[in-house]
Design a protein around this motif. Sequence first.
Motif, PDB file in Angstrom:
ATOM      1  N   ARG A   1       5.324 -13.791 -11.428  1.00 12.86           N
ATOM      2  CA  ARG A   1       5.089 -13.617 -10.000  1.00 12.86           C
ATOM      3  C   ARG A   1       5.496 -12.205  -9.563  1.00 12.86           C
ATOM      4  N   ILE A   2       6.638 -11.734 -10.085  1.00 11.33           N
ATOM      5  CA  ILE A   2       7.117 -10.392  -9.738  1.00 11.33           C
ATOM      6  C   ILE A   2       6.147  -9.333 -10.265  1.00 11.33           C
ATOM      7  N   VAL A   3       5.689  -9.503 -11.503  1.00 13.27           N
ATOM      8  CA  VAL A   3       4.737  -8.559 -12.102  1.00 13.27           C
ATOM      9  C   VAL A   3       3.436  -8.549 -11.299  1.00 13.27           C
ATOM     10  N   ASN A   4       2.931  -9.731 -10.939  1.00 10.08           N
ATOM     11  CA  ASN A   4       1.696  -9.809 -10.159  1.00 10.08           C
ATOM     12  C   ASN A   4       1.865  -9.162  -8.784  1.00 10.08           C
ATOM     13  N   ALA A   5       3.003  -9.394  -8.156  1.00 13.02           N
ATOM     14  CA  ALA A   5       3.268  -8.787  -6.849  1.00 13.02           C
ATOM     15  C   ALA A   5       3.324  -7.266  -6.982  1.00 13.02           C
ATOM     16  N   ALA A   6       3.951  -6.765  -8.051  1.00 14.41           N
ATOM     17  CA  ALA A   6       4.037  -5.319  -8.271  1.00 14.41           C
ATOM     18  C   ALA A   6       2.649  -4.732  -8.513  1.00 14.41           C
ATOM     19  N   LYS A   7       1.830  -5.425  -9.297  1.00 15.78           N
ATOM     20  CA  LYS A   7       0.462  -4.955  -9.545  1.00 15.78           C
ATOM     21  C   LYS A   7      -0.330  -4.898  -8.245  1.00 15.78           C
ATOM     22  N   ASN A   8      -0.217  -5.955  -7.441  1.00 15.99           N
ATOM     23  CA  ASN A   8      -0.940  -5.991  -6.167  1.00 15.99           C
ATOM     24  C   ASN A   8      -0.468  -4.881  -5.240  1.00 15.99           C
ATOM     25  N   GLU A   9       0.851  -4.655  -5.207  1.00 17.19           N
ATOM     26  CA  GLU A   9       1.387  -3.585  -4.371  1.00 17.19           C
ATOM     27  C   GLU A   9       0.893  -2.221  -4.855  1.00 17.19           C
ATOM     28  N   LYS A  10       0.863  -2.039  -6.176  1.00 11.62           N
ATOM     29  CA  LYS A  10       0.381  -0.775  -6.750  1.00 11.62           C
ATOM     30  C   LYS A  10      -1.086  -0.559  -6.378  1.00 11.62           C
ATOM     31  N   LEU A  11      -1.900  -1.597  -6.515  1.00 16.66           N
ATOM     32  CA  LEU A  11      -3.320  -1.483  -6.158  1.00 16.66           C
ATOM     33  C   LEU A  11      -3.489  -1.161  -4.676  1.00 16.66           C
ATOM     34  N   ALA A  12      -2.676  -1.788  -3.838  1.00 19.25           N
ATOM     35  CA  ALA A  12      -2.764  -1.531  -2.397  1.00 19.25           C
ATOM     36  C   ALA A  12      -2.373  -0.079  -2.096  1.00 19.25           C
TER      37      ALA A  12
ATOM     38  N   LEU B   1      -2.594   2.480  -4.202  1.00 16.43           N
ATOM     39  CA  LEU B   1      -3.659   3.342  -4.720  1.00 16.43           C
ATOM     40  C   LEU B   1      -4.847   3.372  -3.758  1.00 16.43           C
ATOM     41  N   LYS B   2      -5.196   2.203  -3.221  1.00 16.74           N
ATOM     42  CA  LYS B   2      -6.306   2.127  -2.268  1.00 16.74           C
ATOM     43  C   LYS B   2      -5.987   2.937  -1.021  1.00 16.74           C
ATOM     44  N   GLN B   3      -4.748   2.807  -0.528  1.00 17.28           N
ATOM     45  CA  GLN B   3      -4.330   3.551   0.662  1.00 17.28           C
ATOM     46  C   GLN B   3      -4.359   5.056   0.385  1.00 17.28           C
ATOM     47  N   ALA B   4      -3.865   5.464  -0.801  1.00 10.57           N
ATOM     48  CA  ALA B   4      -3.866   6.887  -1.156  1.00 10.57           C
ATOM     49  C   ALA B   4      -5.297   7.420  -1.245  1.00 10.57           C
TER      50      ALA B   4
END
Length: 111
Positions: free
Chosen positions: A23-34, A36-39
């Motif tokens: 769950r932590i890994v998935n949350a980190a991946k989702n946060e990273k993708l978000a 990257l999208k924002q950047a």
Amino acid sequence: MASSNRGQGGIQQLLAAEQEAQRIVNAAKNEKLARLKQAKEEAEKEIAEYRAQLEREFQKKVSDSSGDSGANVKRLEQETDAKIHHLKTEAARISDDVVSMLLKYVTTVKN
């Protein structure tokens, strides 16, 4: 049986820990993708603003130079007309002398 229950509890704890880690890994991946999208969106916005600024500067230079171009053309036409007028005046002033000189050389016979 007590050790069996304790072993079963340990397995349950491991499974729960593994699920929590996933769950932590998935949350980190989702946060990273978000992020990257924002950047990417911010970079595209900056690029669009920069492109618009360059376009405005280019259009200003084009309009400035075209205005100067018209003034330059008019100034060159005036200078050319003045030079033509000067040449015609000078030609008219010395044409009689030139004609006389040419007639003298053409009609003079040398031995």
